[in-house]
Design a protein around this motif. Structure first.
Motif, short mmCIF file in Angstrom:
data_model
loop_
_atom_site.label_atom_id
_atom_site.label_comp_id
_atom_site.label_asym_id
_atom_site.label_seq_id
_atom_site.Cartn_x
_atom_site.Cartn_y
_atom_site.Cartn_z
N SER A 20 0.84 -1.19 0.00
CA SER A 20 0.00 0.00 0.00
C SER A 20 0.88 1.24 0.00
CB SER A 20 -0.89 -0.01 1.24
OG SER A 20 -1.50 1.24 1.40
N ALA A 21 1.90 1.20 0.83
CA ALA A 21 2.78 2.37 0.96
C ALA A 21 3.56 2.61 -0.33
CB ALA A 21 3.73 2.16 2.13
N VAL A 22 4.15 1.55 -0.86
CA VAL A 22 4.96 1.69 -2.07
C VAL A 22 4.05 1.86 -3.28
CG1 VAL A 22 6.49 0.45 -3.62
CG2 VAL A 22 6.86 0.34 -1.15
N GLY A 23 4.14 2.99 -3.94
CA GLY A 23 3.27 3.20 -5.09
C GLY A 23 3.80 4.29 -5.99
N LEU A 24 2.89 4.91 -6.71
CA LEU A 24 3.30 6.02 -7.59
C LEU A 24 4.04 7.07 -6.78
CD1 LEU A 24 -0.05 6.50 -9.57
CD2 LEU A 24 2.04 5.40 -10.39
N GLY A 25 3.62 7.21 -5.51
CA GLY A 25 4.24 8.19 -4.62
C GLY A 25 5.74 7.98 -4.48
N ASN A 26 6.18 6.72 -4.48
CA ASN A 26 7.62 6.47 -4.31
C ASN A 26 8.39 6.59 -5.61
OD1 ASN A 26 5.92 4.85 -2.47
ND2 ASN A 26 7.88 4.43 -1.51
N PHE A 101 -8.40 9.57 -9.03
CA PHE A 101 -7.41 10.13 -9.96
C PHE A 101 -6.14 9.29 -10.04
CE2 PHE A 101 -6.06 12.37 -6.07
CZ PHE A 101 -4.69 12.17 -6.13
N TYR A 102 -5.84 8.58 -8.94
CA TYR A 102 -4.65 7.72 -8.92
C TYR A 102 -4.76 6.68 -10.04
CZ TYR A 102 -0.93 5.29 -6.18
OH TYR A 102 0.23 4.73 -5.73
N ASN A 103 -6.00 6.20 -10.22
CA ASN A 103 -6.22 5.19 -11.25
C ASN A 103 -6.01 5.75 -12.65
OD1 ASN A 103 -7.31 2.40 -11.79
ND2 ASN A 103 -8.71 3.64 -13.03
N PHE A 216 3.93 11.57 4.22
CA PHE A 216 2.61 11.19 4.69
C PHE A 216 1.83 10.40 3.64
CE2 PHE A 216 -1.27 12.07 7.11
CZ PHE A 216 -0.75 11.83 8.37
N PHE A 217 1.84 10.93 2.42
CA PHE A 217 1.13 10.26 1.32
C PHE A 217 1.79 8.91 1.05
CE2 PHE A 217 0.64 9.47 -3.29
CZ PHE A 217 -0.74 9.47 -3.37
N SER A 218 3.11 8.93 1.03
CA SER A 218 3.84 7.73 0.65
C SER A 218 3.60 6.60 1.65
CB SER A 218 5.33 8.06 0.56
OG SER A 218 6.02 6.94 0.14
N LEU A 219 3.42 6.94 2.91
CA LEU A 219 3.19 5.88 3.90
C LEU A 219 1.71 5.52 4.04
CD1 LEU A 219 5.83 7.05 6.52
CD2 LEU A 219 5.91 4.96 5.19
N SER A 220 0.87 6.04 3.15
CA SER A 220 -0.58 5.72 3.14
C SER A 220 -1.26 6.08 4.44
CB SER A 220 -0.83 4.23 2.90
OG SER A 220 -0.30 3.82 1.69
N LEU A 221 -0.89 7.23 5.01
CA LEU A 221 -1.47 7.59 6.31
C LEU A 221 -2.61 8.57 6.16
CD1 LEU A 221 1.89 8.04 8.23
CD2 LEU A 221 0.34 6.09 8.28
N GLY A 222 -3.43 8.65 7.20
CA GLY A 222 -4.42 9.72 7.29
C GLY A 222 -5.76 9.43 6.64
N MET A 223 -5.94 8.23 6.11
CA MET A 223 -7.25 7.94 5.53
C MET A 223 -7.79 6.58 5.96
SD MET A 223 -6.67 6.87 1.63
CE MET A 223 -7.68 5.42 1.88
N GLY A 224 -7.18 6.02 6.98
CA GLY A 224 -7.72 4.78 7.52
C GLY A 224 -7.34 3.53 6.74
N THR A 318 -0.63 -2.52 -5.93
CA THR A 318 -0.79 -2.85 -4.51
C THR A 318 -1.30 -1.64 -3.73
OG1 THR A 318 1.59 -2.51 -4.31
CG2 THR A 318 0.81 -4.78 -4.32
N SER A 319 -1.12 -0.44 -4.28
CA SER A 319 -1.68 0.76 -3.62
C SER A 319 -3.16 0.95 -3.97
CB SER A 319 -0.92 2.02 -4.03
OG SER A 319 0.42 1.92 -3.62
N THR A 320 -3.51 0.75 -5.24
CA THR A 320 -4.93 0.91 -5.59
C THR A 320 -5.78 -0.12 -4.85
OG1 THR A 320 -4.59 -0.41 -7.60
CG2 THR A 320 -4.60 1.97 -7.88
N SER A 322 -5.27 -1.22 -1.87
CA SER A 322 -5.53 -0.77 -0.50
C SER A 322 -6.51 0.41 -0.49
CB SER A 322 -4.24 -0.40 0.22
OG SER A 322 -3.71 0.80 -0.28
N LEU A 323 -6.42 1.25 -1.51
CA LEU A 323 -7.35 2.38 -1.59
C LEU A 323 -8.78 1.87 -1.76
CD1 LEU A 323 -5.16 4.69 -3.83
CD2 LEU A 323 -6.10 5.37 -1.62
N LEU A 324 -8.95 0.81 -2.54
CA LEU A 324 -10.29 0.27 -2.76
C LEU A 324 -10.79 -0.49 -1.53
CD1 LEU A 324 -12.67 -0.18 -4.69
CD2 LEU A 324 -11.47 -2.16 -5.63
N1 PFF Z 1 1.16 5.30 -0.60
C1 PFF Z 1 0.72 5.32 -1.94
C2 PFF Z 1 1.82 5.86 -2.83
O1 PFF Z 1 2.87 6.27 -2.32
O2 PFF Z 1 1.66 5.88 -4.03
C3 PFF Z 1 -0.55 6.11 -2.14
C4 PFF Z 1 -1.61 5.82 -1.12
C5 PFF Z 1 -2.14 4.54 -1.02
C6 PFF Z 1 -2.05 6.81 -0.27
C7 PFF Z 1 -3.09 4.25 -0.05
C8 PFF Z 1 -2.99 6.54 0.70
C9 PFF Z 1 -3.50 5.25 0.79
F1 PFF Z 1 -4.37 4.99 1.71
#
Ligand code: PFF
Length: 465
Positions: A20-26, A101-103, A216-224, A318-320, A322-324
């Motif tokens: 979940s953490a590792v994604g487009l953000g990284n 939008f991530y999708n 914060f975004f990269s670690l998938s925090l703040g949205m449960g 793996t991030s999408t 977790s978002l879903l």
């Molecule tokens: N952490 C993901 C990224 O770095 O691309 C994006 C993300 C996934 C943010 C899941 C928040 C989340 F709940």
């Protein structure tokens, strides 16, 4: 009622949460931010924020999830604080918006696999034209969403855990291979020194601020997302160690992405990285600049390019997923709807909500120049608008609320009790003392400030830093 399912092993949870953490953000966001501000100075600030500020938020989210075995809304109800379940609702809305939008971006990356494989490097110079083909690009996005929904529909251990256990190691191996390759190119050293040598004089308010948002975004925090994944974790799991491993995995992939991309930039700029000829920042870094590198490589460039975008898609998937899973777990738990049904309904809805982000890249004038913030001289597209609302505003707000709730409403001793399960030495340890302090003061204060600065800066043009 059907059982909710759960992760079958410790490694399964860590792979899924790291996924979940590792994604487009990284792979996209991190190098682009490094290129935009401060090089190594950004990296330095990013690392500090991950451990000092984000780690306590991660531990808290996982603990709330595991304690209650519920989705982010049900979790607050189960703890007996129904009034606070708006935190979970905010998280679910954030998940909806981010995935929408991530999708779209994941769809571009998916399409680029084929473009690169066919040696169609020209797509990069015409990235705007690529985005304009909304039916084709939307089709790629649709396939991506269907794949995400398929994995989630298979459940926790049979879908999310299984996919993560395959995709994550493959991703890391592919990255290491590409890093080694990029080191062999001419002028790779110039790229590396730009990336790794921190020039501390480059640290300013914007660098600090961006590094925090990125962490914060990269670690998938703040949205449960981690409340949700935490709800599937076994009681004998050591949450603190798991969170440390997830954080380290996330940082490692971000750092590797830099080690892959900056040597490539050193190569294409002939050692003059940062001379302004090439985009070394923003979305253009990945979708415009890198394909030109692959073209320059000559033979093998198509393969390297296709592999790069495949890797990006693995990370994104793996991030999408977790978002879903966040809204799906809510619908399954609270409305008693079967998982499969819930998945396809929610995924379909999010895809539709993503259409304005898809067409707002030139195709629809209205969604392209969607809004002009007070004090801004350029309009922002719908995609950018949703990004500023969800990523920049709602995530820090959600993070602030979660730690505030844990420290002052649920109370620290309850958090401690949960963290001590599966970790007999926790109570009285230095880590406990630090986490207590951070959850009460460091994280809420900094996240609260960031939230206020974002709202003022982004939407009202009042830049205090
Ligand atoms: N952490 C993901 C990224 O770095 O691309 C994006 C993300 C996934 C943010 C899941 C928040 C989340 F709940």
């Amino acid at each position: 009622m059907a059982t909710r399912g759960g992760f079958s092993s410790r490694l399964g949870f860590i792979a899924a949460a790291a996924g979940s953490a590792v994604g487009l953000g990284n792979i996209w966001g991190f190098p682009a931010e490094v290129g935009a501000g401060g090089g190594g100075a950004f990296v330095f600030m990013y690392l500090i924020f991950c451990f000092v500020l984000c780690f306590p938020v991660m531990v808290t989210e996982i603990a709330i999830g595991r304690k209650t075995e519920k989705n982010p809304v049900g979790a607050f109800n189960a703890l007996g604080f129904k009034k606070w379940n708006f935190i979970g609702k905010l998280g679910i809305i954030s998940g909806f918006l981010i995935l929408s939008f991530y999708n779209v971006i994941a769809g571009w990356a998916f399409g680029y696999i084929f473009e690169m494989a066919m040696g169609n490097f020209g797509v990069a110079e015409n990235f705007s034209a690529f985005k304009l083909q909304v039916f084709k690009v939307g089709g790629y996005g649709l396939v991506f969403m269907i794949t995400t929904a398929y994995v989630v529909s298979k459940g926790i251990s049979g879908g999310i855990e299984k996919a993560s256990k395959i995709l994550m190691p493959t991703l890391i191996l592919m990255m290491i291979g590409l890093v080694i390759y990029s080191f062999t190119l001419e002028n790779s050293g110039a790229g590396l020194s730009f990336y790794l040598l921190p020039d501390l004089s480059e640290i300013n308010g914007t660098v600090v601020y961006n590094a925090l948002g990125q962490a914060f975004f990269s670690l998938s925090l703040g949205m449960g997302a981690l409340i949700t994944y935490g709800s599937y974790v076994r009681k004998d799991e050591n949450i603190v160690t798991a969170a440390a491993l997830i954080t380290i995995a996330d940082i490692t992939v971000a750092v590797l992405a830099g080690l892959l991309i900056f040597p490539l930039l050193g190569f294409i700029t002939q050692g003059n990285i940062g001379n302004g000829d090439m985009a070394t920042a923003g979305p253009d870094l990945i979708f415009v600049t890198l394909p030109q590198v692959f073209e320059q490589i000559g033979t093998g460039g198509a393969l390297v390019g296709a592999l790069f975008f495949l890797l990006l898609c693995f990370a994104a998937l793996t991030s999408t997923v977790s978002l879903l899973e966040v809204p799906v777990s809510y619908v399954v738990d609270e409305f008693n709807i079967r998982r499969k049904r819930a998945v396809w309904m929610v995924a379909g809805l999010i895809f539709l909500i993503g259409i304005p982000s898809l067409v707002g890249n030139g195709y629809s004038e209205f969604f392209t120049n969607f809004i002009t913030y007070i004090g801004a001289d350029q309009p922002t597209s719908f995609l950018g608008f949703i990004g500023s609302i969800a990523n920049d505003t709602m995530l820090p707000l959600g993070g602030f609320l979660v730690v505030f709730f844990a420290a002052y409403v649920w109370k620290k001793h309850n958090l401690d009790d949960e963290l001590a399960k599966g970790n007999p030495n926790y109570k009285g340890s230095f880590v406990q003392k630090y986490l207590n302090f951070a959850v009460s003061y460091v994280s809420p204060v900094i996240l609260g400030i960031i939230f206020i600065l974002t709202v003022l800066g982004t939407f009202f043009g009042i830049n205090l830093i």
